[in-house]
Design a protein around this motif. Structure first.
Motif, PDB file in Angstrom:
ATOM      1  N   PRO A 156      34.382  58.156  42.963  1.00  0.00           N
ATOM      2  CA  PRO A 156      33.183  57.319  42.819  1.00  0.00           C
ATOM      3  C   PRO A 156      33.194  56.045  43.665  1.00  0.00           C
ATOM      4  CG  PRO A 156      34.556  57.128  40.872  1.00  0.00           C
ATOM      5  CD  PRO A 156      35.161  58.208  41.730  1.00  0.00           C
ATOM      6  N   GLN A 157      34.358  55.567  44.073  1.00  0.00           N
ATOM      7  CA  GLN A 157      34.444  54.361  44.909  1.00  0.00           C
ATOM      8  C   GLN A 157      34.724  54.772  46.342  1.00  0.00           C
ATOM      9  OE1 GLN A 157      33.483  51.699  43.448  1.00  0.00           O
ATOM     10  NE2 GLN A 157      33.552  52.640  41.434  1.00  0.00           N
ATOM     11  N   ASP A 158      34.216  53.995  47.259  1.00  0.00           N
ATOM     12  CA  ASP A 158      34.430  54.307  48.674  1.00  0.00           C
ATOM     13  C   ASP A 158      35.728  53.708  49.205  1.00  0.00           C
ATOM     14  OD1 ASP A 158      31.979  55.744  49.011  1.00  0.00           O
ATOM     15  OD2 ASP A 158      30.939  53.821  48.976  1.00  0.00           O
ATOM     16  N   TYR A 159      36.078  52.506  48.731  1.00  0.00           N
ATOM     17  CA  TYR A 159      37.258  51.802  49.220  1.00  0.00           C
ATOM     18  C   TYR A 159      37.958  51.094  48.070  1.00  0.00           C
ATOM     19  CZ  TYR A 159      35.135  52.345  53.822  1.00  0.00           C
ATOM     20  OH  TYR A 159      34.591  52.874  54.958  1.00  0.00           O
ATOM     21  N   ILE A 160      39.250  50.901  48.226  1.00  0.00           N
ATOM     22  CA  ILE A 160      40.034  50.033  47.351  1.00  0.00           C
ATOM     23  C   ILE A 160      40.655  48.964  48.250  1.00  0.00           C
ATOM     24  CG2 ILE A 160      42.028  49.823  45.802  1.00  0.00           C
ATOM     25  CD1 ILE A 160      39.850  51.415  44.501  1.00  0.00           C
ATOM     26  N   LEU A 161      40.439  47.704  47.882  1.00  0.00           N
ATOM     27  CA  LEU A 161      41.005  46.583  48.620  1.00  0.00           C
ATOM     28  C   LEU A 161      42.073  45.910  47.773  1.00  0.00           C
ATOM     29  CD1 LEU A 161      37.678  44.822  49.736  1.00  0.00           C
ATOM     30  CD2 LEU A 161      38.845  46.731  50.836  1.00  0.00           C
ATOM     31  N   GLN A 162      43.085  45.363  48.413  1.00  0.00           N
ATOM     32  CA  GLN A 162      44.103  44.577  47.720  1.00  0.00           C
ATOM     33  C   GLN A 162      44.019  43.146  48.229  1.00  0.00           C
ATOM     34  OE1 GLN A 162      48.279  45.225  48.723  1.00  0.00           O
ATOM     35  NE2 GLN A 162      48.821  44.945  46.585  1.00  0.00           N
ATOM     36  N   VAL A 163      43.995  42.203  47.275  1.00  0.00           N
ATOM     37  CA  VAL A 163      43.902  40.786  47.603  1.00  0.00           C
ATOM     38  C   VAL A 163      44.884  40.012  46.734  1.00  0.00           C
ATOM     39  CG1 VAL A 163      42.381  38.758  47.522  1.00  0.00           C
ATOM     40  CG2 VAL A 163      41.477  40.957  48.293  1.00  0.00           C
ATOM     41  N   PHE A 164      45.601  39.063  47.327  1.00  0.00           N
ATOM     42  CA  PHE A 164      46.465  38.147  46.590  1.00  0.00           C
ATOM     43  C   PHE A 164      45.775  36.789  46.573  1.00  0.00           C
ATOM     44  CE2 PHE A 164      49.317  41.319  48.324  1.00  0.00           C
ATOM     45  CZ  PHE A 164      50.113  41.624  47.234  1.00  0.00           C
ATOM     46  N   SER A 165      45.949  36.040  45.468  1.00  0.00           N
ATOM     47  CA  SER A 165      45.277  34.761  45.359  1.00  0.00           C
ATOM     48  C   SER A 165      46.138  33.747  44.614  1.00  0.00           C
ATOM     49  CB  SER A 165      43.937  34.938  44.637  1.00  0.00           C
ATOM     50  OG  SER A 165      43.200  33.743  44.633  1.00  0.00           O
ATOM     51  N   ILE A 166      45.895  32.481  44.902  1.00  0.00           N
ATOM     52  CA  ILE A 166      46.614  31.384  44.259  1.00  0.00           C
ATOM     53  C   ILE A 166      46.187  31.239  42.801  1.00  0.00           C
ATOM     54  CG2 ILE A 166      46.915  28.869  44.276  1.00  0.00           C
ATOM     55  CD1 ILE A 166      46.561  29.067  47.373  1.00  0.00           C
ATOM     56  N   SER A 167      44.888  31.425  42.554  1.00  0.00           N
ATOM     57  CA  SER A 167      44.352  31.226  41.206  1.00  0.00           C
ATOM     58  C   SER A 167      43.051  32.009  41.062  1.00  0.00           C
ATOM     59  CB  SER A 167      44.068  29.738  40.961  1.00  0.00           C
ATOM     60  OG  SER A 167      43.006  29.316  41.807  1.00  0.00           O
ATOM     61  N   LEU A 168      42.534  32.054  39.851  1.00  0.00           N
ATOM     62  CA  LEU A 168      41.232  32.683  39.642  1.00  0.00           C
ATOM     63  C   LEU A 168      40.138  31.910  40.364  1.00  0.00           C
ATOM     64  CD1 LEU A 168      41.448  33.830  35.924  1.00  0.00           C
ATOM     65  CD2 LEU A 168      41.563  35.245  37.986  1.00  0.00           C
ATOM     66  N   ASP A 169      40.299  30.593  40.449  1.00  0.00           N
ATOM     67  CA  ASP A 169      39.314  29.782  41.171  1.00  0.00           C
ATOM     68  C   ASP A 169      39.273  30.154  42.655  1.00  0.00           C
ATOM     69  OD1 ASP A 169      38.566  28.406  38.872  1.00  0.00           O
ATOM     70  OD2 ASP A 169      39.959  26.746  39.252  1.00  0.00           O
ATOM     71  N   THR A 170      40.441  30.315  43.265  1.00  0.00           N
ATOM     72  CA  THR A 170      40.446  30.680  44.685  1.00  0.00           C
ATOM     73  C   THR A 170      39.981  32.123  44.876  1.00  0.00           C
ATOM     74  OG1 THR A 170      42.806  31.241  44.655  1.00  0.00           O
ATOM     75  CG2 THR A 170      42.211  29.015  45.379  1.00  0.00           C
ATOM     76  N   TYR A 171      40.244  32.987  43.888  1.00  0.00           N
ATOM     77  CA  TYR A 171      39.711  34.349  43.972  1.00  0.00           C
ATOM     78  C   TYR A 171      38.186  34.312  43.918  1.00  0.00           C
ATOM     79  CZ  TYR A 171      38.556  39.150  43.245  1.00  0.00           C
ATOM     80  OH  TYR A 171      37.988  40.390  43.398  1.00  0.00           O
ATOM     81  N   GLU A 172      37.645  33.503  43.011  1.00  0.00           N
ATOM     82  CA  GLU A 172      36.187  33.372  42.925  1.00  0.00           C
ATOM     83  C   GLU A 172      35.618  32.871  44.253  1.00  0.00           C
ATOM     84  OE1 GLU A 172      32.631  30.985  40.578  1.00  0.00           O
ATOM     85  OE2 GLU A 172      34.705  30.611  40.004  1.00  0.00           O
ATOM     86  N   GLN A 173      36.286  31.912  44.858  1.00  0.00           N
ATOM     87  CA  GLN A 173      35.838  31.390  46.146  1.00  0.00           C
ATOM     88  C   GLN A 173      35.844  32.498  47.203  1.00  0.00           C
ATOM     89  OE1 GLN A 173      38.205  28.097  47.523  1.00  0.00           O
ATOM     90  NE2 GLN A 173      36.936  27.772  49.327  1.00  0.00           N
ATOM     91  N   PHE A 174      36.905  33.321  47.207  1.00  0.00           N
ATOM     92  CA  PHE A 174      36.968  34.464  48.127  1.00  0.00           C
ATOM     93  C   PHE A 174      35.779  35.404  47.892  1.00  0.00           C
ATOM     94  CE2 PHE A 174      38.099  39.007  48.093  1.00  0.00           C
ATOM     95  CZ  PHE A 174      38.154  39.234  49.458  1.00  0.00           C
ATOM     96  N   VAL A 175      35.479  35.698  46.630  1.00  0.00           N
ATOM     97  CA  VAL A 175      34.363  36.600  46.310  1.00  0.00           C
ATOM     98  C   VAL A 175      33.046  36.022  46.823  1.00  0.00           C
ATOM     99  CG1 VAL A 175      32.972  37.515  44.399  1.00  0.00           C
ATOM    100  CG2 VAL A 175      35.463  37.737  44.353  1.00  0.00           C
ATOM    101  N   ARG A 176      32.809  34.759  46.538  1.00  0.00           N
ATOM    102  CA  ARG A 176      31.536  34.127  46.905  1.00  0.00           C
ATOM    103  C   ARG A 176      31.373  33.937  48.415  1.00  0.00           C
ATOM    104  NH1 ARG A 176      28.590  31.942  42.775  1.00  0.00           N
ATOM    105  NH2 ARG A 176      29.619  31.848  40.736  1.00  0.00           N
ATOM    106  N   GLU A 177      32.461  33.593  49.085  1.00  0.00           N
ATOM    107  CA  GLU A 177      32.348  33.238  50.502  1.00  0.00           C
ATOM    108  C   GLU A 177      32.685  34.370  51.474  1.00  0.00           C
ATOM    109  OE1 GLU A 177      34.657  29.694  51.124  1.00  0.00           O
ATOM    110  OE2 GLU A 177      33.510  28.567  49.621  1.00  0.00           O
TER     111      GLU A 177
END
Length: 155
Positions: A101-122
């Protein structure tokens, strides 16, 4: 590729810093033929390169996210644009084209949930062609060997 090549690959996956002498001792081959086999494995693309395994936690990046992405369109052009965007996105450390059902799986490392949110938004939201995504966060790491084993070596 024979059993000696498989043993060489396995030994180098366990410790890519082995000297040729150490490697030849481990695979029971004299140094010169061992070196020649390693070069052939490198030139043929079986050995893609050498790197260090790094602890993401020790680097201050305890958040590990796997992002399942579904494209709005699965056309060749849409896939190429998305893949090109992913290649230019430094935060994405791995990307796999999937079946199901999914086309891709991405792996991301982050410092915090805040920086992950920033990655998602930007960045994630700016990748071309995304129809939907779902993030799964890692709670614990059970096994991470990074080894690709030749079935002939599995007992």
């Amino acid at each position: 590729m024979d059993e000696i090549d498989s043993k060489i690959i396995h030994a180098l996956q366990l410790n890519g810093r082995l000297t040729n002498q150490e490697l030849s001792d481990r695979v029971n081959l004299s140094p010169s033929p061992c070196h020649r086999r390693v070069r052939i494995l490198e030139e043929s693309g079986v050995i893609e390169g050498y790197s260090a395994r790094v602890s993401h936690r020790a680097l201050g990046m305890p958040i590990v996210a796997f992002i399942a992405v579904r494209l709005a369109s699965q056309s060749k052009d849409a896939m190429a644009l998305f893949e090109d965007g992913v290649r230019r996105t430094e935060e994405v450390t791995a990307c796999y084209l999937m079946s199901g059902p999914q086309d891709y799986i991405l792996q991301v490392f982050s410092i915090s949930l805040d920086t992950y949110e920033q990655f998602v938004r930007e960045k994630l939201s700016e990748l071309p062609g995304i129809g939907a995504w779902e993030t799964n966060f890692v709670f614990g790491e059970i096994k991470k060997s990074g080894l690709v084993l030749d079935p002939r070596l599995i007992k």
